[in-house]
Design an enzyme around this catalytic site. Structure first.
Site, mmCIF file in Angstrom:
data_model
loop_
_atom_site.group_PDB
_atom_site.id
_atom_site.type_symbol
_atom_site.label_atom_id
_atom_site.label_comp_id
_atom_site.label_asym_id
_atom_site.label_seq_id
_atom_site.Cartn_x
_atom_site.Cartn_y
_atom_site.Cartn_z
ATOM 1 N N TYR A 164 38.640 29.844 10.074
ATOM 2 C CA TYR A 164 38.919 30.491 8.783
ATOM 3 C C TYR A 164 40.305 30.062 8.296
ATOM 4 O O TYR A 164 41.294 30.185 9.002
ATOM 5 C CB TYR A 164 38.857 32.002 8.974
ATOM 6 C CG TYR A 164 38.814 32.854 7.717
ATOM 7 C CD1 TYR A 164 39.024 32.347 6.443
ATOM 8 C CD2 TYR A 164 38.551 34.220 7.810
ATOM 9 C CE1 TYR A 164 38.972 33.141 5.318
ATOM 10 C CE2 TYR A 164 38.499 35.038 6.686
ATOM 11 C CZ TYR A 164 38.718 34.498 5.443
ATOM 12 O OH TYR A 164 38.677 35.304 4.327
ATOM 13 N N CYS A 165 40.367 29.517 7.074
ATOM 14 C CA CYS A 165 41.630 29.153 6.416
ATOM 15 C C CYS A 165 42.403 28.146 7.267
ATOM 16 O O CYS A 165 41.876 27.100 7.616
ATOM 17 C CB CYS A 165 42.434 30.420 6.107
ATOM 18 S SG CYS A 165 43.851 30.155 5.020
ATOM 19 N N ILE A 166 43.657 28.420 7.621
ATOM 20 C CA ILE A 166 44.449 27.464 8.391
ATOM 21 C C ILE A 166 43.794 27.171 9.738
ATOM 22 O O ILE A 166 43.923 26.069 10.282
ATOM 23 C CB ILE A 166 45.899 27.977 8.580
ATOM 24 C CG1 ILE A 166 46.759 26.894 9.233
ATOM 25 C CG2 ILE A 166 45.932 29.265 9.374
ATOM 26 C CD1 ILE A 166 48.220 27.289 9.378
ATOM 27 N N PHE A 178 35.487 28.367 6.964
ATOM 28 C CA PHE A 178 35.654 29.360 5.906
ATOM 29 C C PHE A 178 36.913 28.989 5.111
ATOM 30 O O PHE A 178 38.018 28.971 5.664
ATOM 31 C CB PHE A 178 35.845 30.769 6.472
ATOM 32 C CG PHE A 178 34.664 31.354 7.186
ATOM 33 C CD1 PHE A 178 33.399 30.802 7.087
ATOM 34 C CD2 PHE A 178 34.811 32.503 7.965
ATOM 35 C CE1 PHE A 178 32.313 31.356 7.749
ATOM 36 C CE2 PHE A 178 33.739 33.072 8.625
ATOM 37 C CZ PHE A 178 32.486 32.484 8.528
#
Length: 601
Positions: A334-336, A362
Site C-alpha cells: 500500500y502506497c510507499i 494499492f
C-alpha cells in the site's frame, strides 16, 4: 444568533462583566503560550516556503512584462482599483440603507462564508468581497507571469494560493462572525477553551503547531479500533508480523502478506469491523499476515531502503512461508510500501527468488516523472531543507510529512479545524479516520533521503535503474501476475501516474483498476456500503486518457473483483491455520506493541 439577541447581550452589564473576567483568563493563557513558544526547538525555515530565487524570478518576469506591455499591466491595476472602489461603494450604500444586496449568483459557493452575516452585515460583506477581489487579482497576476518554466509556474501558483488561503478573513477573530458570535454567547469561554486547545496541541508537539483533528480520548488501539483477532508471530527491530485468526474452517493454501505504508499505521485497514479489509479478507478464506512497522527514533538514523527490504519485506515473506509450510505467498503493498514491494520484486527477480506468486499494489507510484501536487515540495531547495532538518538526530519528524500532506488541502485540514478548535473552543470530533491520520510515524533519515532523491526526484526505478544491494533494479524486472488498485481523485498517488508505472512492468498478466474516491476512501471501500464504484479496462497499451475513455464502470466495491482474481492464484483449500507454529509461537495478541508507539515517544 440574531442581531437583536446580539444587542441584548452587548447591553447586559452582567454579561459584559463576565466577558471581561474571562478575557483576563485569556491573557493568562496567552502568557503560557508565549512560554511554550520561547522553548520551541523549531525546524528548518526552508520547510516553510521556497527559497527567494523563485519569487525573485517571478518578480523579474513580472517587471519585464510591465516594461514591455505597460498598457496590459495598467489595465489589470485599473480593473482591481475599480472592483475595490465598487466594493467600498456597495458597503457605504448598505450602511446607509442598513441592508445588503444579494451577492451575484455567478460567484461560487464557499463553505467558509456560510454565516448569513457575510451577506447581511455591511462590515462582513465588504471584508468578504474585498478578500475575494484580492484573491482573484493575485491569481490573475500569477497567471500572467511569463518566462517561467512549468515547475516554477506550478510552485508559484501553489505558494500564492497558500498565501491567499492563509489571509482569509475567517482565519482571524475580528473578521470571523462565527467565532465572535460564539465568544459573546459563551461570555468568552469559547476563547478560553480555544486557547487551552492550542496550548495542548503545542505541548504535544514540542512547540510545533500541528492541529489535532480528532478527539484522541475517544479511541484506544486494540479496544475500539484495530480489533481483528490475531497474534504477533514474529518481531525484529523493523516490524512485528501479525497473523490473523481464521474466520473459516478451510483456507486457501497460499497465504497473503500485506505491507502497509510506514508513514502511517497499518490499522487504516482495520478501523472497525464494518470497513475492515483485514477482517473481510479472513472471511473470504485466506491466511493473512500483516506487517506492523516500528515507529523509529534516533537509533534508526542509518536505516535505509535496504533494511526495509531485507528485514521487513523479505523477512516477512520468508516467515509466512515457514509458518504456513508453503513455497510461495501472495503479496500486497500500500502506497510507499507498494513502491518498495515493487523494488523487492525486482530484486527477487535478479536473485532468482520465486517466493511471491502474485502482487497487488494499492495506490503505489513507481514512475515519478510527473510529480503532480507534490511538485512544490520535490525541488532541491525543499529536499535540501529536509536533509538539514534530519541533521544530527537522523530522523524526519512525523509532523513534517503530516503538515506537507495537510497543506495540499489547507482549508479542510488546517484552517477549518484550527478555527473550530482555537477560535470556537470546540473539541475535535470522535472520528476514527482522523484519529488514524494524526497517528503518524517518524521516518529514518537515510531512508527518507534515498526515497526523495533516488525515486521522487531522480525517478531512477523507471529511468536508468535504482541501485540496491549491488543490483540495478528496473520496472521491467517486475514480471509476476499483478493487480494495481488506484483511486480516481487521489492527490497523493494520482491514478494516471500509477498507470504509467504499471505499463512499464514486465509481466504479461496485469490488471489495472481505478476506484472512485481518494487515497483512503477508494481503498477502504467495503462491498456492504455499496458506495463507490470502479473502472476497468484490459487494454494497458493505451494512454491513461484513452484507457479511461474506454473503461467500463462497475457499480460497487472493487474488493470482490480483486478477490476473484486472487482466488485463482491462491491454491487449494486446506484446514484453517491457527497463528504461529512451534518455531514461531505467538508473542502477544494483535495489534501488538509497535503500533502503539507514538511519534513523540
Amino acid at each position: 444568533m440574531t442581531t437583536s439577541e446580539t444587542l441584548d447581550l452587548v447591553n447586559s452589564p452582567e454579561h459584559i462583566e463576565r466577558l471581561k473576567e474571562n478575557m483576563e483568563k485569556v491573557d493568562q493563557l496567552s502568557k503560557k503560550l508565549v512560554e511554550i513558544m520561547a522553548t520551541r526547538k523549531g525546524h528548518h525555515p526552508g520547510l516553510d516556503g521556497p527559497n527567494q530565487e523563485l519569487f525573485a524570478r517571478a518578480a523579474s518576469s513580472y517587471w519585464a512584462e510591465m516594461l514591455q506591455n505597460p498598457a496590459k499591466m495598467m489595465e489589470q491595476q485599473v480593473e482591481y482599483w475599480g472592483k475595490s472602489v465598487l466594493n467600498f461603494a456597495e458597503a457605504q450604500q448598505a450602511l446607509a440603507a442598513q441592508t445588503v444586496a444579494e451577492a451575484p449568483a455567478a460567484k461560487p459557493a464557499d463553505r467558509r462564508f456560510g454565516n448569513p452575516m457575510w451577506e447581511q452585515n455591511p462590515y462582513f460583506h465588504f471584508i468578504k468581497q474585498q478578500y475575494l477581489t484580492n484573491a482573484e487579482t493575485i491569481r490573475a497576476a500569477v497567471d500572467e507571469v511569463g518566462d517561467l518554466d512549468p515547475i516554477d509556474r506550478h510552485r508559484l501558483s501553489y505558494f500564492s494560493d497558500q498565501i491567499i488561503n492563509m489571509m482569509a478573513p475567517t482565519n482571524f477573530l475580528p473578521t470571523n462572525p462565527d467565532a465572535l458570535e460564539k465568544a459573546l454567547e459563551t461570555e468568552g469561554q469559547s476563547l478560553i477553551d480555544g486557547l487551552q486547545n492550542l496550548v495542548s496541541d503545542l505541548e504535544a508537539n514540542n512547540g510545533e503547531l500541528v492541529v489535532r483533528l480528532a478527539d484522541e480520548s475517544a479511541f484506544e488501539i486494540g479496544s475500539n479500533i484495530a480489533t481483528s483477532p490475531g497474534e504477533v508471530v514474529y518481531r525484529n527491530r523493523m516490524m512485528e508480523l501479525i497473523q490473523y485468526r481464521p474466520a473459516t474452517e478451510t483456507v486457501h493454501e497460499i497465504p497473503i502478506v500485506l505491507f502497509p505504508p510506514w508513514i502511517n499505521k497499518f490499522y487504516i485497514l482495520d478501523l472497525k469491523a464494518q470497513n475492515s479489509l483485514i477482517k473481510w479478507v479472513t472471511e473470504q478464506g485466506y491466511t493473512l499476515f500483516v506487517v506492523s512497522w516500528i515507529n523509529p527514533n534516533g537509533d534508526y538514523a542509518d536505516v535505509g531502503m535496504e533494511e526495509y527490504v531485507e528485514e521487513g519485506f523479505l523477512t516477512a515473506i520468508n516467515k509466512a512461508k515457514e509458518i504456513c509450510k508453503v513455497k510461495q505467498v501472495n503479496a500486497i503493498g500500500y502506497c510507499i510500501a507498494g513502491t518498495t514491494l515493487s523494488l523487492t520484486l525486482a530484486l527477487m527477480k535478479k536473485r532468482g527468488d520465486k517466493s511471491v506468486k502474485s502482487a497487488t499494489l494499492f495506490t503505489a507510484l513507481t514512475d515519478f516523472s510527473d510529480q503532480g501536487d507534490f511538485t512544490p515540495f520535490l525541488q532541491n531547495d525543499f529536499v535540501d531543507a529536509i536533509v538539514e532538518e534530519i541533521g544530527e538526530d537522523g530522523i524526519l519528524p512525523s509532523y513534517i510529512m503530516a503538515r506537507t500532506f495537510s497543506y495540499l488541502r489547507a482549508n479542510d485540514l488546517v484552517y477549518g479545524p484550527a478555527i473550530r478548535s482555537y477560535m470556537m473552543g470546540e473539541t475535535p470530533p470522535a472520528f476514527d479516520l482522523l484519529y488514524w491520520n494524526g497517528d503518524g510515524a517518524n521516518l529514518p533519515g537515510k531512508m527518507a533521503v534515498q526515497y526523495l532523491r533516488g525515486l521522487c526526484q531522480g525517478n531512477q526505478f523507471a529511468d536508468g535503474g535504482f541501485e540496491l544491494f549491488g543490483e540495478t533494479l528496473h520496472l521491467k524486472d517486475v514480471d509476476i501476475p499483478l493487480t494495481a488498485i488506484t483511486c480516481e481523485t487521489d492527490h497523493i498517488a494520482p491514478w494516471h501516474n500509477c498507470y504509467m508505472g504499471v505499463q512499464q512492468m514486465g509481466g504479461r498478466s496485469k490488471q489495472f483498476i481505478v476506484s472512485q474516491s481518494g487515497h483512503i476512501a477508494g481503498i477502504v471501500n467495503p462491498p456492504s456500503r455499496n458506495k463507490y464504484g470502479h473502472y476497468t479496462n484490459d487494454d494497458l497499451k493505451l494512454s491513461a486518457e484513452d484507457w479511461m475513455k474506454g473503461a467500463t464502470f462497475n457499480d460497487g466495491s472493487w474488493w470482490p473483483r480483486w478477490e476473484g482474481w486472487l482466488k485463482k492464484r491462491s491454491g487449494k483449500q486446506v484446514a484453517a491455520r491457527e497463528p504461529g507454529d512451534s518455531n514461531n509461537p505467538p508473542l502477544e495478541a494483535a495489534p501488538g506493541q509497535y503500533v502503539r508507539i507514538r511519534a513523540n515517544d
